[in-house]
Design a protein around this motif. Structure first.
Motif, short mmCIF file in Angstrom:
data_model
loop_
_atom_site.label_atom_id
_atom_site.label_comp_id
_atom_site.label_asym_id
_atom_site.label_seq_id
_atom_site.Cartn_x
_atom_site.Cartn_y
_atom_site.Cartn_z
N PRO A 146 0.80 -1.22 0.00
CA PRO A 146 0.00 0.00 0.00
C PRO A 146 0.84 1.28 0.00
O PRO A 146 2.06 1.23 0.12
N TYR A 147 0.17 2.42 -0.11
CA TYR A 147 0.80 3.73 -0.07
C TYR A 147 1.44 3.93 1.31
O TYR A 147 0.77 3.83 2.34
N GLY A 148 2.75 4.17 1.33
CA GLY A 148 3.47 4.34 2.58
C GLY A 148 3.99 3.05 3.18
O GLY A 148 4.60 3.08 4.25
N ALA A 149 3.76 1.92 2.50
CA ALA A 149 4.23 0.63 2.98
C ALA A 149 5.51 0.22 2.27
O ALA A 149 5.99 0.93 1.37
N VAL A 150 6.06 -0.91 2.65
CA VAL A 150 7.26 -1.44 2.02
C VAL A 150 7.01 -2.88 1.58
O VAL A 150 6.02 -3.51 1.95
N LYS A 151 7.95 -3.40 0.80
CA LYS A 151 7.82 -4.72 0.19
C LYS A 151 7.82 -5.85 1.21
O LYS A 151 7.47 -6.99 0.88
N LEU A 201 8.96 10.69 -0.03
CA LEU A 201 8.31 11.58 -0.97
C LEU A 201 7.45 10.76 -1.92
O LEU A 201 7.85 9.67 -2.35
N ALA A 202 6.27 11.27 -2.28
CA ALA A 202 5.41 10.62 -3.27
C ALA A 202 5.36 11.47 -4.53
O ALA A 202 5.26 12.69 -4.46
N SER A 203 5.40 10.81 -5.68
CA SER A 203 5.26 11.48 -6.96
C SER A 203 4.38 10.62 -7.86
O SER A 203 4.73 9.46 -8.13
N PRO A 204 3.25 11.12 -8.32
CA PRO A 204 2.39 10.31 -9.18
C PRO A 204 3.08 9.86 -10.46
O PRO A 204 2.88 8.73 -10.92
N GLU A 205 3.92 10.72 -11.02
CA GLU A 205 4.64 10.35 -12.25
C GLU A 205 5.69 9.28 -11.97
O GLU A 205 5.79 8.28 -12.69
N GLY A 240 -3.14 2.62 -2.27
CA GLY A 240 -2.78 3.74 -3.12
C GLY A 240 -2.09 3.33 -4.39
O GLY A 240 -2.19 4.02 -5.42
N PHE A 241 -1.40 2.22 -4.39
CA PHE A 241 -0.74 1.77 -5.60
C PHE A 241 -1.69 1.08 -6.56
O PHE A 241 -1.32 0.75 -7.69
N GLY A 242 -2.95 0.90 -6.12
CA GLY A 242 -3.98 0.50 -7.07
C GLY A 242 -4.20 1.58 -8.11
O GLY A 242 -4.31 1.30 -9.31
N GLY A 243 -4.27 2.83 -7.67
CA GLY A 243 -4.41 3.93 -8.61
C GLY A 243 -3.20 4.07 -9.51
O GLY A 243 -3.32 4.27 -10.72
N PHE A 244 -2.00 3.94 -8.94
CA PHE A 244 -0.79 4.09 -9.73
C PHE A 244 -0.62 2.96 -10.74
O PHE A 244 -0.12 3.17 -11.84
N VAL A 245 -1.05 1.73 -10.37
CA VAL A 245 -0.90 0.63 -11.32
C VAL A 245 -1.87 0.78 -12.49
O VAL A 245 -1.54 0.44 -13.63
N LEU A 246 -3.06 1.32 -12.23
CA LEU A 246 -3.99 1.58 -13.33
C LEU A 246 -3.45 2.68 -14.23
O LEU A 246 -3.58 2.63 -15.46
N MET A 278 -8.35 -0.30 -3.49
CA MET A 278 -7.73 0.78 -4.26
C MET A 278 -8.05 2.16 -3.71
O MET A 278 -9.17 2.43 -3.28
N TYR A 279 -7.04 3.01 -3.71
CA TYR A 279 -7.16 4.44 -3.48
C TYR A 279 -6.75 5.17 -4.76
O TYR A 279 -5.80 4.76 -5.42
N ASN A 280 -7.42 6.26 -5.08
CA ASN A 280 -6.93 7.22 -6.06
C ASN A 280 -6.29 8.34 -5.26
O ASN A 280 -6.96 9.23 -4.74
N MET A 281 -4.95 8.30 -5.13
CA MET A 281 -4.26 9.21 -4.22
C MET A 281 -4.32 10.66 -4.68
O MET A 281 -4.32 11.57 -3.88
N SER A 282 -4.33 10.91 -6.01
CA SER A 282 -4.46 12.30 -6.43
C SER A 282 -5.83 12.84 -6.09
O SER A 282 -5.96 13.98 -5.65
N ARG A 283 -6.85 12.04 -6.28
CA ARG A 283 -8.22 12.50 -6.01
C ARG A 283 -8.42 12.79 -4.53
O ARG A 283 -8.95 13.85 -4.16
#
Length: 330
Positions: free
Chosen positions: A55-60, A103-107, A138-144, A161-166
């Motif tokens: 998830p967003y903010g988690a690790v492997k 740091l998070a970056s959508p790109e 949060g990485f559900g949104g990024f993977v899409l 899934m989260y859409n983190m930008s939204r």
């Protein structure tokens, strides 16, 4: 990079897979740390593969690794990676060789998935025409977002899934007013002055509370996050959610750069969207399903909350995920 090689995951090691610590570099030159999982005795085979993060903010060492190991047991080559700036992955350097972290970056997060596909496609055991991807939270949104642009991803699935930008730009359930958004951006803009003067990026300090500090009056999703990230169940010292916070200006790019704009362009490749019936984040999955083009499938699982799909292996629908990828990575 100094990688830990002892088993430090939040889940037990399987004796049915081979595990290897690996690194690869994304298009921005950032080196990512990852765990590669392979079925035992896979030499000479060309297997389907899956890239996984979240998830967003988690690790492997948390949810994504659990998913990766479980699917490797079912015959896939999988890689669970730490996103850029997170965990054992690198960031970028500035000033006197300081490194940007948390740091998070959508790109860049979107690019990280494509870099994982690059890596998988170079493995001798992998059929590069049979690569899928999974994003958790949060990485559900990024993977899409990645699947829309990277046509090498042949099938994509999300859970909780989260859409983190939204959510960053508009608040939960899009309740943020334009005035509130403007005020937030004013504060973030002023923080940039503070960071520039200090020569480093301040952390927000807005991490999760400790479990003993909960009063019982918190919303369900907050107490669930604490139960996962702050207890033995899912705590990991390198996880931002377990042991830190994002930078104070982290929201800037998320608020200004919407992801999933081209979700309909994933078609004709299939999408599987999974969420809990009682998850506070369920509406993100439902919106993504509405915006996506066929072929698409949505599973809403009775009684489950958001965090149930992080690590509860008896509740995560691995059978359906396996069938989905087996059908579409062929």
């Amino acid at each position: 990079m100094q990688l830990t090689h002892e088993w430090d995951k939040t889940f037990p090691k399987s004796d049915r897979v081979e595990h290897q610590k690996v690194t690869f570099t994304n298009r921005y030159g950032i080196t990512l740390a990852a765990d590669l999982y392979r079925p035992k005795n896979d030499e000479g085979q060309h297997l389907p593969a899956i890239a996984i993060s979240g998830p967003y903010g988690a690790v492997k060492e948390q949810s994504s690794g659990l998913y990766a190991q479980t699917l490797a047991e079912r015959g896939y080559v999988t890689v669970a990676f730490d996103p850029s700036f997170t965990g054992e992955s690198r960031g970028v350097t500035y000033g006197d060789n300081q490194e940007v972290r948390n740091l998070a970056s959508p790109e860049i997060y979107t690019e990280d998935f494509s870099a994982a596909v690059d890596f998988l496609g170079l493995q001798p055991q992998v059929d590069r025409e049979k690569i899928g991807a999974i994003g958790i939270c949060g990485f559900g949104g990024f993977v899409l977002n990645a699947a829309a642009v990277d046509k090498r991803i042949k099938a994509v699935a999300t859970t909780s899934m989260y859409n983190m930008s939204r959510v960053t730009a508009n608040g939960y359930f899009d309740a943020m007013t334009k005035t509130e958004r403007t005020e937030t951006l004013e504060q973030l803009s002023q923080q940039r002055w503070a960071d520039a003067e200090a020569g480093k990026f301040a952390l927000s300090g807005m991490g999760l509370p400790e479990s003993q500090d909960l009063t019982g009056e918190e919303p369900e999703f907050l107490s669930s996050y604490v139960d996962y990230y702050k207890t033995e169940r899912g705590f990991h010292p390198r996880s931002i959610n377990s042991n830190g916070s994002f930078t104070a200006t982290n929201a800037l790019s998320l608020m200004n750069m919407p992801i999933m704009t081209y979700i309909d362009e994933i078609s004709p490749r299939p999408i599987l969207l999974i969420a809990g019936e009682k998850a506070h984040s369920r509406y993100f999955t439902e919106s993504a399903y509405q915006d996506a083009a066929e072929p698409k499938e949505m599973m809403i699982l009775d009684d489950l909350v958001h965090v149930d799909l992080y690590d509860k292996v008896d509740l995560i629908p691995f059978d359906r995920m396996d069938a989905f990828f087996r059908e579409n990575l062929k």
